[in-house]
Design an enzyme around this catalytic site. Structure first.
Site, PDB file in Angstrom:
ATOM      1  N   HIS A   1      -5.725  -1.011  -3.464  1.00  0.00           N
ATOM      2  CA  HIS A   1      -7.123  -1.193  -3.043  1.00  0.00           C
ATOM      3  C   HIS A   1      -8.098  -0.760  -4.136  1.00  0.00           C
ATOM      4  CE1 HIS A   1      -4.829  -1.457   0.589  1.00  0.00           C
ATOM      5  NE2 HIS A   1      -4.608  -0.156   0.640  1.00  0.00           N
TER       6      HIS A   1
ATOM      7  N   SER B   1       0.834  -1.197   0.000  1.00  0.00           N
ATOM      8  CA  SER B   1       0.000   0.000   0.000  1.00  0.00           C
ATOM      9  C   SER B   1       0.876   1.258   0.000  1.00  0.00           C
ATOM     10  CB  SER B   1      -0.974  -0.032   1.181  1.00  0.00           C
ATOM     11  OG  SER B   1      -1.968   0.951   1.054  1.00  0.00           O
TER      12      SER B   1
END
Length: 212
Positions: free
Chosen positions: A163, A122
């Site tokens: 995501h 991330s």
């Protein structure tokens, strides 16, 4: 360079490390530096504990590293003493700010360019790119108060948008779509679902599966 950039799930890590480091599974004696600056304001959060536990289940030995406050020569020695580096998820701007303020961004880049395998998750994936500006809608730029620009580590020429499937509550589909619509014309973006990863192999980038 040997680079694996995750959105969330860790399934691609073990085959990457085995291939990148000529290691054998299980990774007994394998040492991974865990750079945790993106998570400093999330101490005790469930996602932090889950991420660290997932990596510990794969690796022989996790070496916690906080770039902020660590003198560059010591930081560099720590990286010299491990088999790979993992840059954890959390706040993209807090992470970039910490790497820059400490002077350790350059040391990290130098080690990775010299062959140290880099795994990002991330935020750790976003900062590997040339510019973290596209993260402005997903994370809070105020987390990096000392930043005067948003240039990333430039280990790859794409900015990862993690995501991208919109399944993680803080990053709903509407936010992901707004991010892509806002920045796709000005930045080279690679959206990654949580079950995907971006792999650099022999200088080529490809999106691969990364299951839970």
């Amino acid at each position: 360079m040997k680079i694996l950039l995750l959105s969330r799930n860790t399934g691609a890590i073990l085959p990457f490390l085995v291939g990148a480091s000529c290691a054998k599974a299980p990774l007994d004696g394998f040492r991974i530096a865990y750079i945790d600056d993106a998570q400093q304001s999330f101490a005790g959060a469930a996602f932090v504990e889950a991420e660290r536990a997932a990596l510990e289940a794969l690796a022989g030995h996790i070496v916690p590293v906080t770039a902020r406050g660590t003198e560059t020569r010591r930081f560099d020695r720590m990286l010299a003493d491990v088999d790979a580096v993992y840059v954890a998820s959390g706040s993209t701007f807090a992470l970039l700010d910490a790497l820059r303020a400490s002077g350790n961004a350059a040391a990290l880049v130098e080690r990775v360019r010299a062959g140290l395998p880099y795994i990002g998750a991330s935020a750790g994936s976003i900062v590997a790119g040339p510019d973290v500006t596209p993260a402005c809608l997903m994370d809070d730029p105020a987390d990096g108060p000392a930043l005067t620009d948003y240039a990333g580590l430039a280990l790859i020429d794409q900015t990862v948008i993690p995501h991208a499937d919109g399944l993680l509550p803080p990053y709903p589909p509407e936010l992901i779509q707004k991010t892509l619509d806002t920045y796709r014309d000005s930045h080279a973006l690679t959206p990654l679902n949580d079950d995907q990863a971006l792999l650099m192999d022999n200088g080529r980038l490809s999106v691969i599966r990364s299951e839970p």
